[in-house]
Design a protein around this motif. Structure first.
Motif, mmCIF file in Angstrom:
data_model
loop_
_atom_site.group_PDB
_atom_site.id
_atom_site.type_symbol
_atom_site.label_atom_id
_atom_site.label_comp_id
_atom_site.label_asym_id
_atom_site.label_seq_id
_atom_site.Cartn_x
_atom_site.Cartn_y
_atom_site.Cartn_z
ATOM 1 N N LYS A 1 3.954 5.637 -5.642
ATOM 2 C CA LYS A 1 3.870 5.580 -7.101
ATOM 3 C C LYS A 1 2.806 6.530 -7.625
ATOM 4 O O LYS A 1 3.015 7.238 -8.624
ATOM 5 C CB LYS A 1 3.571 4.151 -7.553
ATOM 6 C CG LYS A 1 3.549 3.981 -9.075
ATOM 7 C CD LYS A 1 3.282 2.533 -9.450
ATOM 8 C CE LYS A 1 3.250 2.372 -10.970
ATOM 9 N NZ LYS A 1 2.957 0.974 -11.370
ATOM 10 N N LYS B 1 2.486 1.771 -3.339
ATOM 11 C CA LYS B 1 1.505 2.209 -4.325
ATOM 12 C C LYS B 1 1.183 3.686 -4.138
ATOM 13 O O LYS B 1 1.030 4.434 -5.107
ATOM 14 C CB LYS B 1 0.230 1.375 -4.214
ATOM 15 C CG LYS B 1 -0.797 1.715 -5.300
ATOM 16 C CD LYS B 1 -2.002 0.796 -5.233
ATOM 17 C CE LYS B 1 -3.015 1.149 -6.320
ATOM 18 N NZ LYS B 1 -4.206 0.260 -6.265
ATOM 19 N N TYR C 1 0.826 -1.200 0.000
ATOM 20 C CA TYR C 1 0.000 0.000 0.000
ATOM 21 C C TYR C 1 0.867 1.259 0.000
ATOM 22 O O TYR C 1 0.607 2.218 -0.730
ATOM 23 C CB TYR C 1 -0.914 0.016 1.230
ATOM 24 C CG TYR C 1 -2.024 -0.996 1.217
ATOM 25 C CD1 TYR C 1 -2.537 -1.508 0.020
ATOM 26 C CD2 TYR C 1 -2.585 -1.456 2.403
ATOM 27 C CE1 TYR C 1 -3.560 -2.444 0.013
ATOM 28 C CE2 TYR C 1 -3.619 -2.388 2.411
ATOM 29 C CZ TYR C 1 -4.100 -2.879 1.205
ATOM 30 O OH TYR C 1 -5.117 -3.796 1.214
#
Length: 207
Positions: free
Chosen positions: A118, A115, A112
């Motif tokens: 990102k 991500k 998580y």
């Protein structure tokens, strides 16, 4: 390298005994998932930032909470399972945390965090799409201009063929006149230039 904030150390130390290991674990996971992360205190609780707010954690009387700034984008479908808990507790995205056993597997939390990083990077590098400008509404032709054009067939034909922007320039120039004398002088000039197919600012246009 990311930096740790002494205020976060103090926040964890002042939290209830059950909360301290949970907060320390969350802190370690965030730093592992984003080595460049920075810590700060906002709204009286720890926040982690990396090109903007990344995530946050908090300790309450009987539970802890942890969430992402863009939780729905980060957790996706997984967020649905914790929706009821999130609404009950008023914050956080992974439910009510009262011990380490309440945390998702470490690899899941790391995923998580990565991500979330990102998504931040993609948002920073994606070129922003400019909003299209709404076209300006066509200005009504003043009666005195319409009457003058009617008397000059060449000017009337040229004016009808002008694009909206060129017509607007003449209309605004005429309606901005402060006195009747100035307006009439501009009107005479405008009819002359229009008949020649010239724009209002033809003197300043490049050949």
């Amino acid at each position: 390298m990311g930096n740790k904030d002494a205020r976060v150390d103090a926040y964890i130390a002042a939290s209830a005994a059950f909360a301290q290991p949970v907060l320390n674990e969350l802190r370690d996971i965030v730093h592992q998932g984003c080595p460049e992360v920075e810590e700060t205190i906002k709204w009286s609780m720890p926040f982690f930032t990396c090109k903007g707010i990344l995530c946050y954690m908090a300790a309450f009387k009987e539970h802890c909470a942890f969430g992402f700034w863009k939780g729905r984008a980060v957790l996706g479908e997984a967020m649905q399972s914790s929706e009821a808990e999130r609404q009950k507790d008023g914050m956080g995205h992974i439910g009510r945390l009262t011990s380490l056993e309440d945390l998702p597997p470490r690899r899941v939390l790391l995923g998580y965090v990565k991500k979330a990083v990102k998504l931040k990077e993609e948002n920073e590098t994606s070129p922003s799409t400019p909003k299209p400008r709404a076209p300006k509404k066509a200005l009504p032709v003043p009666g005195y201009l319409a009457a003058a054009l009617k008397k000059n067939q060449k000017a009337s034909a040229a004016f009808e063929g002008f694009p909206p922007g060129r017509r607007r320039e003449y209309i605004e120039w005429l309606t901005e006149a402060k006195t009747e004398t100035t307006r009439q002088k501009r009107l005479d000039t405008a009819i002359e230039w229009i008949a020649e197919g010239k724009s209002r600012n033809w003197k300043y246009e490049k050949c």
